[in-house]
Enzyme design. Sequence first.
Site, PDB file in Angstrom:
ATOM      1  N   CYS A 126      -9.674  20.635   3.296  1.00 31.81           N
ATOM      2  CA  CYS A 126     -10.214  21.370   4.229  1.00 31.81           C
ATOM      3  C   CYS A 126     -11.715  21.536   4.274  1.00 31.81           C
ATOM      4  O   CYS A 126     -12.126  21.155   5.356  1.00 31.81           O
ATOM      5  CB  CYS A 126      -9.656  22.880   3.694  1.00 31.81           C
ATOM      6  SG  CYS A 126      -7.965  22.865   3.246  1.00 31.81           S
ATOM      7  N   LYS A 148     -11.642  29.362  12.103  1.00 28.07           N
ATOM      8  CA  LYS A 148     -10.958  28.931  11.120  1.00 28.07           C
ATOM      9  C   LYS A 148     -12.041  27.859  10.533  1.00 28.07           C
ATOM     10  O   LYS A 148     -12.378  27.587   9.400  1.00 28.07           O
ATOM     11  CB  LYS A 148      -9.731  28.006  11.539  1.00 28.07           C
ATOM     12  CG  LYS A 148      -9.445  26.953  10.759  1.00 28.07           C
ATOM     13  CD  LYS A 148      -8.790  27.559   9.328  1.00 28.07           C
ATOM     14  CE  LYS A 148      -8.723  26.481   8.172  1.00 28.07           C
ATOM     15  NZ  LYS A 148      -8.342  26.875   6.891  1.00 28.07           N
TER      16      LYS A 148
HETATM   17  N1  SAJ Z   1     -16.579  24.465  -4.986  1.00 29.93           N
HETATM   18  C1  SAJ Z   1     -17.623  24.492  -5.551  1.00 29.93           C
HETATM   19  N2  SAJ Z   1     -18.149  25.430  -5.987  1.00 29.93           N
HETATM   20  C2  SAJ Z   1     -17.769  26.660  -5.658  1.00 29.93           C
HETATM   21  C3  SAJ Z   1     -16.464  26.775  -4.899  1.00 29.93           C
HETATM   22  C4  SAJ Z   1     -15.756  25.611  -4.805  1.00 29.93           C
HETATM   23  O1  SAJ Z   1     -17.944  23.276  -6.020  1.00 29.93           O
HETATM   24  O2  SAJ Z   1     -18.317  27.727  -5.936  1.00 29.93           O
HETATM   25  C5  SAJ Z   1     -15.470  23.238  -4.634  1.00 29.93           C
HETATM   26  C6  SAJ Z   1     -14.041  22.966  -5.073  1.00 29.93           C
HETATM   27  O3  SAJ Z   1     -14.267  22.452  -6.567  1.00 29.93           O
HETATM   28  C7  SAJ Z   1     -13.548  22.362  -4.284  1.00 29.93           C
HETATM   29  C8  SAJ Z   1     -14.258  22.710  -3.000  1.00 29.93           C
HETATM   30  O4  SAJ Z   1     -15.306  23.306  -3.226  1.00 29.93           O
HETATM   31  O5  SAJ Z   1     -13.731  21.003  -4.574  1.00 29.93           O
HETATM   32  C9  SAJ Z   1     -13.075  23.410  -2.054  1.00 29.93           C
HETATM   33  O6  SAJ Z   1     -12.614  24.452  -2.854  1.00 29.93           O
HETATM   34  P1  SAJ Z   1     -12.135  26.029  -2.502  1.00 29.93           P
HETATM   35  O7  SAJ Z   1     -11.436  26.866  -3.685  1.00 29.93           O
HETATM   36  O8  SAJ Z   1     -13.637  26.614  -1.968  1.00 29.93           O
HETATM   37  O9  SAJ Z   1     -11.578  26.073  -1.030  1.00 29.93           O
HETATM   38  P2  SAJ Z   1     -10.096  25.096  -0.579  1.00 29.93           P
HETATM   39  O10 SAJ Z   1     -10.515  23.939  -0.301  1.00 29.93           O
HETATM   40  O11 SAJ Z   1      -9.097  24.877  -1.771  1.00 29.93           O
HETATM   41  O12 SAJ Z   1      -9.559  26.192   0.295  1.00 29.93           O
HETATM   42  C10 SAJ Z   1     -10.190  26.592   1.350  1.00 29.93           C
HETATM   43  C11 SAJ Z   1     -10.479  28.238   1.718  1.00 29.93           C
HETATM   44  N3  SAJ Z   1     -11.381  28.378   2.614  1.00 29.93           N
HETATM   45  C12 SAJ Z   1     -12.137  29.411   2.216  1.00 29.93           C
HETATM   46  O13 SAJ Z   1     -12.287  29.907   1.368  1.00 29.93           O
HETATM   47  C13 SAJ Z   1     -13.379  29.708   3.242  1.00 29.93           C
HETATM   48  C14 SAJ Z   1      -8.964  28.554   2.009  1.00 29.93           C
HETATM   49  O14 SAJ Z   1      -9.253  30.024   2.190  1.00 29.93           O
HETATM   50  C15 SAJ Z   1      -8.473  27.874   3.237  1.00 29.93           C
HETATM   51  O15 SAJ Z   1      -7.173  28.122   3.549  1.00 29.93           O
HETATM   52  C16 SAJ Z   1      -8.277  26.301   2.927  1.00 29.93           C
HETATM   53  O16 SAJ Z   1      -9.808  25.908   2.652  1.00 29.93           O
HETATM   54  C17 SAJ Z   1      -8.015  25.698   4.150  1.00 29.93           C
HETATM   55  O17 SAJ Z   1      -6.774  25.189   4.155  1.00 29.93           O
HETATM   56  O18 SAJ Z   1      -8.514  25.355   5.314  1.00 29.93           O
END
Ligand code: SAJ
Length: 426
Positions: free
Chosen positions: A259, A205
């Site tokens: 997360c 995780k």
């Molecule tokens: N972000 C960027 N650039 C990107 C992608 C995301 O700056 O290209 C930023 C987003 O704006 C945000 C942050 O990263 O601020 C995280 O967003 P996210 O969509 O990547 O992820 P979370 O936090 O919404 O969800 C993550 C997911 N983990 C992965 O993709 C490895 C999800 O599957 C998990 O279940 C979740 O964390 C969790 O609960 O741990």
Amino acid sequence: MSFESLCVLGLGYIGLPTASTFATHGINVVGVDTNTRIVESLNNGHVHLFEPGLRTLVQAAIGSKNLTIQSAPQKADAFIIAVPTPFKEEKSADLSYVVSAAEAIVPFLEKGNLVILESTSPPRTTVDIVAPILEKSGLKAGADFHLAYSPERVLPGQILRELIENARVIGGIDSESSEAGKALYGIFVRGEIILTDATTAEMVKLMENTYRDINIAAANEFSRLAARFEVDIWEAIDIANLHPRVKILKPGPGVGGHCISVDPWFFVEAAPDVAKLIHSARLVNDGQPQFVVSSLSAAAGSLKGKRIAALGLAYKPNVDDLRESPAIEVVKELVAAGSKVSVYEPYDTDHAIPGAITCTSLAEAAKDANIILLLVPHTQLTAIKPEQINNLAQNAIIFDTVNGWDRAEWKQAGFSYSRLGDGKNR
Ligand code: SAJ
């Protein structure tokens, strides 16, 4: 092993959908939250979180009489702990909610029960912290009851679908515990169910979110390099991503949410001598709001006294979750720089940031602004057209931190338009 009753501790973004999904699959579920306001509002049919489809699901679950909401656990065949694991000021994991939830189960634990920890936790939490607490019941983990770690891996915004379709990892403290976990989640999970040990599951995780954090940090660092070398990062990423083995993520104002911006710290705390790349990536992402502010001032001059309309506060698009949001950090930095910031977050028009004005509409925020700052690409914000702003703030400088708008369109409408990480088209 079969399950008729289940107790889910923690009714947040994971616990509530999980409890409801089990209930709509015929299990008798008691959803527990120590926050009495949450218990009351759910019992009055009000869902305190925004997640597409969740309200309908919760209402169906409660309506079926298979889901009841209360503030303390009761006897059940299985218990799921889905409470938060925040981090403290000094970036160490706060396991107090996990500890309290495990302690709350102790009086109700019986031979043959299954306990699952879902909360994201530092490696070895299940074995070293949760098992000893549950054993205060006089029962032995493994011999008398089953215990496993099973991380949630769902993406906010798509939780209901991913809960069912995603592969599920179940790490038991022994193979019987893993099998028991498989029997429980097999009730609704359609993705593959992978069995392993508890500590591996905990590490998997953390590795998943850390991997994403490091990759976003690379994108953010590239955006700073592009600004330095007069390159447009958005163009450069599009070209680099044509390579079959390259998939650079998107730069932006930073990494938020509960997360990805938190979990890597669990590794840094547990093994600071090893987790050096992980630590650096965290620092890059945490420094990104500052990069937004310095880029904005490079585009718009001194920020002191400027009226800035900041659009979006959520940690990512199309969610109402503001936790650890980098957009909020940007606003705080702007307030500290002496700007007059009006904030509009369509998913939460109440949130107040000291020194900033909370607005309930685009018109209110953008009226007579010197700068329009796009911080979150919510669909309704990226849909904003230059004509709308023309009527509100004709000479405003547009600064887009997420490449949410079409540069040519804004230029054509006569606006000065800049994008984060675009050193080419200033
Ligand atoms: N972000 C960027 N650039 C990107 C992608 C995301 O700056 O290209 C930023 C987003 O704006 C945000 C942050 O990263 O601020 C995280 O967003 P996210 O969509 O990547 O992820 P979370 O936090 O919404 O969800 C993550 C997911 N983990 C992965 O993709 C490895 C999800 O599957 C998990 O279940 C979740 O964390 C969790 O609960 O741990």
